[in-house]
Each structure stands twice: as C-alpha cells, then as structure tokens.
Write a protein that holds these residues in place. Structure first.
Motif, PDB file in Angstrom:
ATOM      1  N   ARG A 145       0.568  -1.366  -0.014  1.00 40.20           N
ATOM      2  CA  ARG A 145      -0.030   0.151  -0.327  1.00 40.20           C
ATOM      3  C   ARG A 145       1.221   1.487   0.414  1.00 40.20           C
ATOM      4  O   ARG A 145       0.669   2.325  -0.704  1.00 40.20           O
ATOM      5  N   VAL A 146       1.611   0.800   0.563  1.00 41.80           N
ATOM      6  CA  VAL A 146       2.892   2.265   1.292  1.00 41.80           C
ATOM      7  C   VAL A 146       3.025   2.799  -0.760  1.00 41.80           C
ATOM      8  O   VAL A 146       3.226   4.031  -1.597  1.00 41.80           O
ATOM      9  N   PRO A 147       4.047   2.384  -1.162  1.00 42.70           N
ATOM     10  CA  PRO A 147       4.450   2.686  -2.695  1.00 42.70           C
ATOM     11  C   PRO A 147       2.994   3.032  -3.703  1.00 42.70           C
ATOM     12  O   PRO A 147       3.648   3.809  -4.603  1.00 42.70           O
ATOM     13  N   ALA A 148       2.265   1.332  -3.261  1.00 49.96           N
ATOM     14  CA  ALA A 148       0.934   2.232  -4.524  1.00 49.96           C
ATOM     15  C   ALA A 148       1.039   3.850  -3.901  1.00 49.96           C
ATOM     16  O   ALA A 148      -0.130   4.501  -4.848  1.00 49.96           O
ATOM     17  N   ALA A 149       0.468   4.355  -3.395  1.00 54.20           N
ATOM     18  CA  ALA A 149      -0.146   5.388  -2.970  1.00 54.20           C
ATOM     19  C   ALA A 149       1.174   6.230  -3.524  1.00 54.20           C
ATOM     20  O   ALA A 149       0.563   7.617  -3.765  1.00 54.20           O
ATOM     21  N   LEU A 150       2.386   5.958  -2.566  1.00 53.23           N
ATOM     22  CA  LEU A 150       3.079   7.681  -3.341  1.00 53.23           C
ATOM     23  C   LEU A 150       3.308   7.627  -4.957  1.00 53.23           C
ATOM     24  O   LEU A 150       3.535   8.018  -5.480  1.00 53.23           O
ATOM     25  N   ASN A 151       2.937   6.243  -5.992  1.00 50.20           N
ATOM     26  CA  ASN A 151       3.487   5.994  -6.848  1.00 50.20           C
ATOM     27  C   ASN A 151       1.868   6.139  -8.011  1.00 50.20           C
ATOM     28  O   ASN A 151       2.147   6.366  -9.247  1.00 50.20           O
ATOM     29  N   GLY A 152       1.086   6.618  -7.142  1.00 47.19           N
ATOM     30  CA  GLY A 152       0.069   6.593  -7.520  1.00 47.19           C
ATOM     31  C   GLY A 152      -1.017   6.009  -8.235  1.00 47.19           C
ATOM     32  O   GLY A 152      -2.108   5.982  -9.216  1.00 47.19           O
ATOM     33  N   ILE A 153      -1.241   4.510  -7.629  1.00 44.58           N
ATOM     34  CA  ILE A 153      -1.946   3.412  -8.204  1.00 44.58           C
ATOM     35  C   ILE A 153      -2.363   2.769  -7.081  1.00 44.58           C
ATOM     36  O   ILE A 153      -2.461   2.862  -6.468  1.00 44.58           O
ATOM     37  N   VAL A 154      -3.073   1.718  -7.844  1.00 43.40           N
ATOM     38  CA  VAL A 154      -3.864   0.464  -6.639  1.00 43.40           C
ATOM     39  C   VAL A 154      -3.096  -0.481  -6.237  1.00 43.40           C
ATOM     40  O   VAL A 154      -2.282  -1.393  -7.175  1.00 43.40           O
ATOM     41  N   GLY A 155      -3.128  -0.757  -4.850  1.00 46.59           N
ATOM     42  CA  GLY A 155      -2.628  -1.273  -4.188  1.00 46.59           C
ATOM     43  C   GLY A 155      -3.946  -2.190  -2.871  1.00 46.59           C
ATOM     44  O   GLY A 155      -3.901  -1.784  -2.560  1.00 46.59           O
ATOM     45  N   LEU A 156      -3.537  -3.784  -2.936  1.00 43.38           N
ATOM     46  CA  LEU A 156      -4.686  -5.052  -2.376  1.00 43.38           C
ATOM     47  C   LEU A 156      -3.619  -5.533  -1.572  1.00 43.38           C
ATOM     48  O   LEU A 156      -3.008  -6.231  -2.156  1.00 43.38           O
ATOM     49  N   LYS A 157      -3.689  -5.380  -0.867  1.00 39.79           N
ATOM     50  CA  LYS A 157      -3.258  -6.335   0.816  1.00 39.79           C
ATOM     51  C   LYS A 157      -4.241  -6.945   1.428  1.00 39.79           C
ATOM     52  O   LYS A 157      -5.716  -6.240   2.178  1.00 39.79           O
ATOM     53  N   PRO A 158      -4.714  -8.058   0.592  1.00 36.65           N
ATOM     54  CA  PRO A 158      -5.921  -9.429   1.178  1.00 36.65           C
ATOM     55  C   PRO A 158      -5.598  -9.705   2.441  1.00 36.65           C
ATOM     56  O   PRO A 158      -4.970  -9.407   2.836  1.00 36.65           O
ATOM     57  N   THR A 159      -7.154 -10.429   2.827  1.00 36.60           N
ATOM     58  CA  THR A 159      -6.396 -10.914   4.484  1.00 36.60           C
ATOM     59  C   THR A 159      -5.845 -11.922   4.253  1.00 36.60           C
ATOM     60  O   THR A 159      -5.225 -12.888   3.050  1.00 36.60           O
ATOM     61  N   TYR A 160      -5.363 -12.086   5.157  1.00 36.07           N
ATOM     62  CA  TYR A 160      -3.746 -12.704   5.841  1.00 36.07           C
ATOM     63  C   TYR A 160      -4.552 -14.263   5.823  1.00 36.07           C
ATOM     64  O   TYR A 160      -5.451 -14.927   5.873  1.00 36.07           O
ATOM     65  N   GLY A 161      -3.292 -14.354   4.755  1.00 37.54           N
ATOM     66  CA  GLY A 161      -4.200 -16.278   4.402  1.00 37.54           C
ATOM     67  C   GLY A 161      -4.740 -16.391   2.795  1.00 37.54           C
ATOM     68  O   GLY A 161      -4.416 -17.281   2.136  1.00 37.54           O
ATOM     69  N   LEU A 162      -4.968 -15.237   2.390  1.00 31.73           N
ATOM     70  CA  LEU A 162      -6.090 -15.831   1.360  1.00 31.73           C
ATOM     71  C   LEU A 162      -5.345 -15.738  -0.249  1.00 31.73           C
ATOM     72  O   LEU A 162      -6.024 -17.148  -0.475  1.00 31.73           O
ATOM     73  N   VAL A 163      -3.880 -15.582  -0.110  1.00 33.51           N
ATOM     74  CA  VAL A 163      -3.463 -15.375  -1.363  1.00 33.51           C
ATOM     75  C   VAL A 163      -1.795 -16.063  -0.502  1.00 33.51           C
ATOM     76  O   VAL A 163      -1.331 -15.852   0.404  1.00 33.51           O
ATOM     77  N   PRO A 164      -1.808 -17.475  -1.226  1.00 29.30           N
ATOM     78  CA  PRO A 164      -0.200 -18.677  -1.002  1.00 29.30           C
ATOM     79  C   PRO A 164       0.572 -17.507  -0.758  1.00 29.30           C
ATOM     80  O   PRO A 164       0.644 -17.042  -1.925  1.00 29.30           O
ATOM     81  N   ARG A 165       1.662 -18.055   0.485  1.00 28.47           N
ATOM     82  CA  ARG A 165       3.043 -17.003   0.506  1.00 28.47           C
ATOM     83  C   ARG A 165       3.816 -18.427   0.241  1.00 28.47           C
ATOM     84  O   ARG A 165       5.136 -18.147   0.271  1.00 28.47           O
ATOM     85  N   HIS A 166       3.648 -19.763  -0.200  1.00 33.44           N
ATOM     86  CA  HIS A 166       5.139 -20.842  -0.516  1.00 33.44           C
ATOM     87  C   HIS A 166       5.196 -20.041  -1.678  1.00 33.44           C
ATOM     88  O   HIS A 166       5.181 -19.832  -2.619  1.00 33.44           O
ATOM     89  N   GLY A 167       6.747 -20.346  -1.422  1.00 32.49           N
ATOM     90  CA  GLY A 167       7.844 -20.559  -2.546  1.00 32.49           C
ATOM     91  C   GLY A 167       7.428 -18.508  -2.578  1.00 32.49           C
ATOM     92  O   GLY A 167       8.535 -17.935  -2.987  1.00 32.49           O
ATOM     93  N   VAL A 168       7.566 -18.023  -1.071  1.00 37.92           N
ATOM     94  CA  VAL A 168       7.381 -16.346  -0.715  1.00 37.92           C
ATOM     95  C   VAL A 168       8.463 -16.311   0.087  1.00 37.92           C
ATOM     96  O   VAL A 168       8.340 -17.091   1.488  1.00 37.92           O
ATOM     97  N   THR A 169      10.272 -15.661   0.120  1.00 36.82           N
ATOM     98  CA  THR A 169      10.741 -15.275   1.185  1.00 36.82           C
ATOM     99  C   THR A 169       9.899 -13.911   2.310  1.00 36.82           C
ATOM    100  O   THR A 169       9.280 -13.908   2.222  1.00 36.82           O
ATOM    101  N   SER A 170      10.337 -14.959   3.048  1.00 38.57           N
ATOM    102  CA  SER A 170       9.513 -13.933   4.735  1.00 38.57           C
ATOM    103  C   SER A 170       9.998 -13.063   4.980  1.00 38.57           C
ATOM    104  O   SER A 170      11.655 -12.943   4.816  1.00 38.57           O
ATOM    105  N   LEU A 171       9.373 -12.420   5.426  1.00 40.68           N
ATOM    106  CA  LEU A 171      10.001 -11.234   6.689  1.00 40.68           C
ATOM    107  C   LEU A 171       9.975 -11.364   8.099  1.00 40.68           C
ATOM    108  O   LEU A 171      10.697 -12.108   8.857  1.00 40.68           O
ATOM    109  N   SER A 172       8.632 -11.665   7.863  1.00 40.72           N
ATOM    110  CA  SER A 172       7.729 -12.312   8.999  1.00 40.72           C
ATOM    111  C   SER A 172       6.447 -12.789   9.128  1.00 40.72           C
ATOM    112  O   SER A 172       5.888 -12.432   8.169  1.00 40.72           O
ATOM    113  N   TRP A 173       6.248 -14.170   9.382  1.00 39.15           N
ATOM    114  CA  TRP A 173       5.633 -14.871   8.949  1.00 39.15           C
ATOM    115  C   TRP A 173       4.213 -14.351   9.157  1.00 39.15           C
ATOM    116  O   TRP A 173       3.141 -14.657   8.810  1.00 39.15           O
TER     117      TRP A 173
END
Length: 485
Positions: free
Chosen positions: A175-203
C-alpha cells in the motif's frame, strides 16, 4: 494510445476480441522498460525472452480457438521475493548472489496458469525490510523515494513498465509504494493468497497481493491468485462470493467508518483534504458515513515491531552470522536488534495482537468499511531522513509510512489503497479502505465506484526530457500530467 498504456482489463478485452496481439503488448511493455529503466531502476532483472515466449503461446492458443486464460499474455512484474523456477530470487540483496529458484511459488504458478507473461523481477527494499526501496526512484519524481518495500513493483506499474505486478506487505509494503506512485494496491486478508515460495520477512504479518492501475484490475489478479494452498500453513479457505466489482456506482446501504482518532493525527493537510473529499464522494454515491474510534492505538507501533523484528531475525539467523557484511547497514542493524529481544516481549506482542484484532472486529460490526489516508504524507525526498510535524513531533520517514498501514497487518484484515488526487507538487495521494476478513468484494466495490466518478488516470510522466527541460518525471512534469480526481 500505446499498448503499454492499457490497463489490465482493457488489454485483456482487446486481446480476447483480437484487436491486440499478446506479442504486441509484451513488446510494447518491454520497449517501455528499456526507456524507463535508466531513470527508475524498477527491475532487478528483465526476462524478455521468457515474456515473449509466453506471449507467443497465448497468441497460438487464441488462434486455435482455445481459451488463453483470464490474463492472456498480460505482462507482469514479480517482486524479487517471489520464486520463479530458474530465475534468481535475490531480495535485492548481496546475500542471495548466485541464487536460483528450484520451483515456482504458488502465486507465480497460478498467474502463469492464468496466462500472464513475466517481464521481470522487481526491486525491493533489501529482503522487504524497509519502506523506501532506496535503489529505485519514484515514478513521478526521481528525487523522491519510491516507497517500499514493493517499490520496484509500484514504480513499474505506475510507469507502464508492467501491466500489473505482485508485491508483499508486512507493514504496508504494497500500500505505501502504491500510494506514493499513484496506483492501486491490495493487501488481501491474511492467508487468502498463498505465500509458499515467497521469501519471508515476518511469517505472521506477511501478505502477497497485486499492484495495478485500477481497482478492476486488482480484482482480476486477486481472482487468479486466491485460494487454499496445502503447502502454506496459514492458507485460508476462499469464500464463494464474487470479488469482481460490477458497474453499479450506487453505494446505498454501505456504512463507511471515518476515524475520529489516529488516522488523521499527524497527517499532511493536503493529504487529509484529499482523503476527506474522497470520503465525501463515497457519501454522494449513497454510502452512510459513521464516526468510528480506532481501538488500542497506543499499542500499534510496539506490537508491529514486537512481532516483525524477532520473526525477521529468526528467518535470517544463519546468514546474519555467516555473512553479516553482505547486508545493507540499515537491515543488518534491525536484524541484530532482533537477537536482543526477550521472548517475553514477543509473547506480549502476540497477546496484544489478539486483543487488537478482537477490538477491530467489534468496530467492524458497526461499519462495513473504514476509510482513511494510506500514508500521512506524499513521497519524501530521497535524502530526507525524518519528518517534523507542526507540534514539533519528529519521526523517521519509515515510521511515518508504516504508522497507518500496520493495523491491517497486525489484525490480518484486508486493505485497499487507491489514488484520490495529488498535492501541489504533483505527487500522488492515496486513500485506504479496510474491512472485515474476506470482505475484499466490499472494498473492491467501494473503490471501483469511487474510481468510476473520475477521469481515466494517466501514467507517470517518465521517459525523455520534459518540454521545460526538467528531468523526466520531475515535479514540473508531474504537475503538468497530473489528474485531479
């Protein structure tokens, strides 16, 4: 209009009706990347051959009368935290030099199956641990931060160097870079989009989601991404409700919560004015505005950091000890700080999160959507470390950007940001809509209705020199090209 200027939905419609070839679209976007990359540095790597191959495959399927998927040859960028088989996942870090992914992440596999064409991996603040993405420049003004950590993805979409992109969001990083660059950004509900194969920052805070030109585009990407995934232990079942927004602009019956505390505290006056105008627009479309008090605000920053810091350090424990010199100084310091946090602090943060989520859900029984600024100020200058508010309060730029985004990560609630205007310098302003778990359809409906009341958005003015001789994408060019919604 050049093909790279088309939104995802418009491009897909033209491809299906044979008005546009997927090959033409991919070539147009790749040409755009070649022109904008020297200025913006949105990409870690460009996968031109792979993208052209995907586009040719989509073209062949269409020529044979077969369905080419909902995203037929649509050019996408993936944040360089998301695995694609045979391609490096560097996290924009020297720690991952020489790395190649063995298999596709679930998200990449689903988008490829939907027909999307990967044009490249986009830059992130190192390992997604920051809110500025310092190696990438803002699409509207190269002297300002791109936002982070999905800065490369946001800049690529804003500049027409990708039709859509994926990012990750741990404390606002979609959401932060989307807002700062004038586009749409969606953070879905936790767990709705699978994270398998995505490097974790904070699980327990990480989310994957789309960055797009329009709300309708975000819905299309989410439809291809969402769904239960056995290999992601946090995966959530997908409800049967349709998330695609319809053309109806009537929001009668929608209860929109307007915060009376926290979200408009220490906010730039131009940002506040633009967001309040947007909220009033929702009311004009039939929504009922309700004052709401945001619960447990004094604990938000402590809980966000109390969860994120130790979880990030645990993930990087081995490389932090073996190759600490390969991390950038800002990230290494945060990782080392995590080793000093007592387990009791982490457990207290988890307990506070449980109470905070319960309180937010109670508030959301009174309203359907909460509307607020996405970030308290537009993009800061790249060399600006802090913000000073009129009452003398000083905070770092990163703390300011995460402040309004963190609650949706802590609680796992869905949050959508969309552009609602520009400030006097021509920099974009974003409004954030937050809702109940699995209520993406409601957020998308409200965002789409608002979006349809304004003129079509323009891409950021990047590439070539402006008529007045200023650098491409500078403030003067931005003011000339801005669309006031």
């Amino acid at each position: 209009m050049q093909p790279y200027e088309l939104s995802l939905t418009a491009a897909a419609d033209r491809i299906r009706t044979r008005q546009l070839s997927p090959v033409e679209l991919v070539d147009s976007v790749l040409d755009r990347i070649e022109r904008t990359e020297p200025h913006l540095r949105a990409y870690v790597t460009v996968t031109a051959d792979r993208a052209r191959s995907s586009a040719r495959r989509a073209e062949q399927e269409l020529s044979a009368g077969r369905a080419a998927g909902p995203l037929p040859g649509i050019p996408m960028g993936l944040k360089d935290m998301i695995d694609v088989a045979g391609v490096a996942t560097t996290g924009s870090s020297r720690v991952r030099e020489g790395h190649r992914a063995d298999a596709d992440s679930t998200a990449a596999a689903r988008l490829t199956a939907a027909g999307a064409a990967l044009v490249g991996k986009t830059h992130t603040h190192e390992f997604a641990y920051g809110l500025t993405t310092p190696q990438t420049r803002n699409a509207w003004d190269q002297e300002r931060v791109a936002g982070g950590s999905s800065g490369g993805s946001a800049v690529a979409v804003a500049a027409g160097a990708a039709t859509f992109a994926l990012g990750t969001d741990t404390g606002g990083s979609i959401r932060v870079p989307a807002a700062l660059n004038g586009i749409v950004g969606l953070k879905p509900t936790y767990g709705l989009v699978p994270r398998h194969g995505v490097t974790s920052l904070s699980w327990s805070l990480d989310h994957v989601g789309p960055l797009t030109r329009t709300v309708e585009d975000a819905a299309a990407v989410l439809a291809a991404l969402a769904g239960d995934a056995p290999r992601d232990p946090a995966s959530a079942p997908t409800p049967s409700t349709d998330r695609q927004p319809d053309a109806d602009m009537d929001l009668t019956g929608l209860r929109v919560g307007v915060p009376v505390n926290y979200y408009f505290d220490h906010v730039d006056p131009e940002v506040e004015a633009a967001v309040r105008r947007a909220v009033d627009r929702l009311a004009e479309l039939g929504a009922h505005l309700v004052d709401v008090e945001i619960p447990m605000t004094r604990y938000i920053q402590a809980v966000q950091w109390g969860l994120m810091v130790p979880e990030a350090t645990a993930y990087h424990e081995r490389t932090l000890r073996s190759v600490p010199e390969r991390y950038a100084a800002d990230v290494r310091i945060l990782l080392e700080a995590g080793e000093l946090m007592p387990a009791g602090d982490y457990l207290r943060a988890q307990r506070a999160r449980t109470l905070m989520r319960r309180s937010w859900l109670s508030t959301l029984e009174e309203v359907d959507v909460i509307a607020a600024p996405t970030v308290p100020t537009t993009a800061a200058k790249a060399d600006q470390p802090t913000l000073t508010w009129p009452d003398g309060t000083v905070e770092t730029v990163s703390d300011a950007y995460v402040r309004l985004s963190a609650p949706a990560n802590i609680t796992g609630l869905p949050a959508l940001t969309l552009p609602v205007g520009h400030d006097r310098a021509g920099m974009p302003i974003g409004m954030q809509l937050m809702g109940r778990p699995q209520s993406e359809a409601v957020l998308l409906r409200a965002g789409h209705a608002y979006e349809r009341t304004g003129p079509p958005r323009t891409l950021a003015p990047v590439g070539g020199t402006a008529p007045d001789g200023t650098a491409p994408g500078g403030p003067a060019a931005a003011v000339d090209a801005m669309t006031l919604l």
